[in-house]
Design a protein around this motif. Structure first.
Motif, PDB file in Angstrom:
ATOM      1  N   VAL A   1      10.582  12.300   1.582  1.00  0.00           N
ATOM      2  CA  VAL A   1       9.862  11.253   2.320  1.00  0.00           C
ATOM      3  C   VAL A   1      10.723  10.798   3.487  1.00  0.00           C
ATOM      4  CG1 VAL A   1       8.655   9.055   2.140  1.00  0.00           C
ATOM      5  CG2 VAL A   1       8.831  10.545   0.129  1.00  0.00           C
ATOM      6  N   PRO A   2      10.339  11.104   4.727  1.00  0.00           N
ATOM      7  CA  PRO A   2      11.163  10.742   5.886  1.00  0.00           C
ATOM      8  C   PRO A   2      10.867   9.329   6.373  1.00  0.00           C
ATOM      9  CG  PRO A   2       9.285  12.016   6.617  1.00  0.00           C
ATOM     10  CD  PRO A   2       9.159  11.904   5.118  1.00  0.00           C
ATOM     11  N   HIS A   3      11.682   8.866   7.331  1.00  0.00           N
ATOM     12  CA  HIS A   3      11.395   7.615   8.018  1.00  0.00           C
ATOM     13  C   HIS A   3      10.142   7.777   8.887  1.00  0.00           C
ATOM     14  CE1 HIS A   3      15.662   6.027   7.460  1.00  0.00           C
ATOM     15  NE2 HIS A   3      14.881   5.033   7.077  1.00  0.00           N
ATOM     16  N   PRO A   4       9.374   6.718   9.082  1.00  0.00           N
ATOM     17  CA  PRO A   4       8.234   6.812  10.008  1.00  0.00           C
ATOM     18  C   PRO A   4       8.695   6.979  11.446  1.00  0.00           C
ATOM     19  CG  PRO A   4       8.532   4.549   9.268  1.00  0.00           C
ATOM     20  CD  PRO A   4       9.476   5.391   8.458  1.00  0.00           C
ATOM     21  N   ARG A   5       7.819   7.536  12.273  1.00  0.00           N
ATOM     22  CA  ARG A   5       8.123   7.690  13.689  1.00  0.00           C
ATOM     23  C   ARG A   5       7.817   6.391  14.442  1.00  0.00           C
ATOM     24  NH1 ARG A   5       4.797  13.244  14.040  1.00  0.00           N
ATOM     25  NH2 ARG A   5       3.585  11.991  12.562  1.00  0.00           N
ATOM     26  N   ALA A   6       8.123   6.369  15.735  1.00  0.00           N
ATOM     27  CA  ALA A   6       8.061   5.117  16.494  1.00  0.00           C
ATOM     28  C   ALA A   6       6.654   4.522  16.510  1.00  0.00           C
ATOM     29  CB  ALA A   6       8.551   5.357  17.923  1.00  0.00           C
ATOM     30  N   HIS A   7       5.642   5.350  16.785  1.00  0.00           N
ATOM     31  CA  HIS A   7       4.286   4.801  16.863  1.00  0.00           C
ATOM     32  C   HIS A   7       3.797   4.370  15.475  1.00  0.00           C
ATOM     33  CE1 HIS A   7       3.487   9.014  15.752  1.00  0.00           C
ATOM     34  NE2 HIS A   7       2.339   8.583  15.264  1.00  0.00           N
ATOM     35  N   GLU A   8       4.276   5.046  14.423  1.00  0.00           N
ATOM     36  CA  GLU A   8       3.914   4.636  13.065  1.00  0.00           C
ATOM     37  C   GLU A   8       4.598   3.323  12.705  1.00  0.00           C
ATOM     38  OE1 GLU A   8       3.426   9.249  11.428  1.00  0.00           O
ATOM     39  OE2 GLU A   8       5.271   8.109  11.103  1.00  0.00           O
ATOM     40  N   GLU A   9       5.828   3.163  13.159  1.00  0.00           N
ATOM     41  CA  GLU A   9       6.545   1.908  12.920  1.00  0.00           C
ATOM     42  C   GLU A   9       5.817   0.736  13.583  1.00  0.00           C
ATOM     43  OE1 GLU A   9      10.133   0.381  11.044  1.00  0.00           O
ATOM     44  OE2 GLU A   9       9.478   2.460  11.211  1.00  0.00           O
ATOM     45  N   MET A  10       5.290   0.961  14.776  1.00  0.00           N
ATOM     46  CA  MET A  10       4.537  -0.087  15.463  1.00  0.00           C
ATOM     47  C   MET A  10       3.271  -0.441  14.687  1.00  0.00           C
ATOM     48  SD  MET A  10       4.372  -2.187  17.925  1.00  0.00           S
ATOM     49  CE  MET A  10       5.630  -1.605  19.069  1.00  0.00           C
ATOM     50  N   GLU A  11       2.602   0.590  14.130  1.00  0.00           N
ATOM     51  CA  GLU A  11       1.387   0.337  13.345  1.00  0.00           C
ATOM     52  C   GLU A  11       1.722  -0.398  12.059  1.00  0.00           C
ATOM     53  OE1 GLU A  11      -2.608   0.275  12.231  1.00  0.00           O
ATOM     54  OE2 GLU A  11      -1.602   0.575  14.155  1.00  0.00           O
ATOM     55  N   ILE A  12       2.855  -0.065  11.434  1.00  0.00           N
ATOM     56  CA  ILE A  12       3.294  -0.792  10.233  1.00  0.00           C
ATOM     57  C   ILE A  12       3.512  -2.259  10.565  1.00  0.00           C
ATOM     58  CG2 ILE A  12       5.211  -1.048   8.599  1.00  0.00           C
ATOM     59  CD1 ILE A  12       5.559   1.994   8.729  1.00  0.00           C
ATOM     60  N   LEU A  13       4.160  -2.522  11.693  1.00  0.00           N
ATOM     61  CA  LEU A  13       4.405  -3.901  12.118  1.00  0.00           C
ATOM     62  C   LEU A  13       3.090  -4.640  12.336  1.00  0.00           C
ATOM     63  CD1 LEU A  13       6.379  -6.111  13.006  1.00  0.00           C
ATOM     64  CD2 LEU A  13       6.337  -5.096  15.299  1.00  0.00           C
ATOM     65  N   ARG A  14       2.133  -3.974  12.966  1.00  0.00           N
ATOM     66  CA  ARG A  14       0.840  -4.612  13.243  1.00  0.00           C
ATOM     67  C   ARG A  14       0.088  -4.928  11.953  1.00  0.00           C
ATOM     68  NH1 ARG A  14      -4.374  -3.757  13.555  1.00  0.00           N
ATOM     69  NH2 ARG A  14      -4.168  -1.645  12.717  1.00  0.00           N
ATOM     70  N   ARG A  15       0.096  -3.968  11.002  1.00  0.00           N
ATOM     71  CA  ARG A  15      -0.685  -4.140   9.783  1.00  0.00           C
ATOM     72  C   ARG A  15      -0.050  -5.103   8.799  1.00  0.00           C
ATOM     73  NH1 ARG A  15      -2.980   1.623   7.485  1.00  0.00           N
ATOM     74  NH2 ARG A  15      -3.538   2.428   9.531  1.00  0.00           N
ATOM     75  N   MET A  16       1.262  -5.000   8.637  1.00  0.00           N
ATOM     76  CA  MET A  16       1.918  -5.689   7.530  1.00  0.00           C
ATOM     77  C   MET A  16       2.514  -7.037   7.895  1.00  0.00           C
ATOM     78  SD  MET A  16       1.406  -3.664   5.073  1.00  0.00           S
ATOM     79  CE  MET A  16       1.121  -1.958   4.614  1.00  0.00           C
TER      80      MET A  16
END
Length: 356
Positions: A192-207
């Motif tokens: 399981v890798p770290h999320p990429r930059a755009h995924e990190e932004m989506e995590i921030l938006r959702r969570m």
């Protein structure tokens, strides 16, 4: 088997299982979509967990803390409607904390059996490598036989049943590596890798505000039906031969044009790798909307199913060789059967397999 026979066999299987396969695929994709409303960016991890569930196997997730391993397991359990128990593995854990024990009641002067937390559809063995070998080995009967023996009595676990374990690859203090016998019990090991930059932004938006919640899509009875549907997915003889050749190349590398692997491989993949690769490929084919397995299904899952079953020599460990590199070498050297797509009149396109 001739090309014509292979095509006829595949077409017959497609006609026999078409509607059921389509409905099963719809349900599985709906489950994946529901999990993705909570889990961002870890599509491969979520799909592999569902593959393991449909293939009646267990899954080991390896990744650094904070990459949504635990959240993914609990979300999948909620979406599929099964009971869920989380067991936090620690160095002071004992086997009875997992499988259960007998408790003496002075008032009745009798022993009662207290069943452990493994009696659930989904078991999350969190940080499994933090518990000593005695505790880890207590899961062997649970994972292999799906039962627990206490005081001479055998208790069956609920069906469906899956153990999804997590482990941290970077810490070495207070960590007990899984023994080879237990690693072999896991159908797949998923990195399981770290999320990429755009995924990190989506995590921030959702969570960051109100985290989303998944809804239930399946139930245990439907899961059993989906598992039975996956068992009926057609595996061509050439696909089965390809799986066997991949596994045998890790045991007899000289016979498959890989003599240099003899120096780095202590033990090759076990027969569970052969059975598991076919079962996982069937489940993946069902998720992808097919009632037959393609060579690409096998190739996509080979790393997850085979790598953790290989044992390296001391020379390989000293040189920094990894088991995934060995699997990649085997995939690059052992040729898969060739797929020829044809389009018969008034029918959907079908695949015909031929040897190279």
């Amino acid at each position: 088997m001739s090309d014509a026979d292979a095509h006829g066999e595949h077409t017959g299987a497609q006609q026999a299982g078409g509607p059921d396969t389509a409905e099963a695929t719809r349900l599985l994709r709906a489950a994946l979509h529901e999990v993705s409303t909570v889990i961002v960016g870890q599509d491969q991890m979520v799909e592999r967990m569902l593959v393991a569930l449909i293939a009646k196997g267990h899954c080991l997730l390896e990744g650094v803390p904070g990459v949504a391993k635990t959240l993914a397991v609990s979300t999948l359990a909620k979406v599929t409607g099964g009971t869920f128990h989380r067991i936090q593995f620690t160095p002071d854990l004992v086997p009875s904390d997992i499988v259960g024990t007998r408790i003496y009641h002075p008032s009745t002067e009798k022993f009662d059996v207290e069943l452990g937390p493994v009696f659930a559809n989904f078991i999350l063995a969190d940080e499994i490598n933090r518990a000593p070998a005695k505790v880890q080995s207590s899961l062997l009967e649970v994972m292999a036989e799906k039962q627990v023996s206490l005081a001479g009595t055998t208790y069956r676990l609920p069906d469906p049943f899956i153990v999804i374990a997590t482990q941290n690859p970077v810490e070495s203090e207070g960590v007990y590596p899984l023994p080879e016998a237990q690693r072999d019990r896991f159908l797949m090991k998923v990195m399981v890798p770290h999320p990429r930059a755009h995924e990190e932004m989506e995590i921030l938006r959702r969570m960051s505000a109100r985290p989303p919640e998944a809804s239930q899509v399946l139930d245990p009875v439907t899961l059993q039906e989906l598992q039975a549907e996956a068992e009926g997915i057609h595996v061509h003889q050439l696909i089965a031969d390809y799986v066997v050749r991949l596994v045998m190349a890790t045991r007899e590398p000289e016979s498959y044009g890989l003599p240099d692997l003899r120096r780095v491989l202590e033990i090759g993949a076990s027969p569970r790798a052969t059975l598991g690769l076919v079962a996982a490929a069937r489940a993946l084919a069902l998720i992808r909307g097919r009632d037959y397995v393609l060579p690409d299904d096998v190739r996509l899952l080979a790393r997850d199913v085979m790598a953790h079953r290989l044992v390296l020599t001391f020379d390989a460990l000293a040189d920094g060789v990894t088991t995934t590199q060995i699997v990649d070498r085997v995939l690059a050297t052992v040729p898969p059967p060739r797929v020829i797509w044809d389009e018969p009149p008034a029918a959907e396109s079908a695949a015909v397999l031929t040897s190279r």
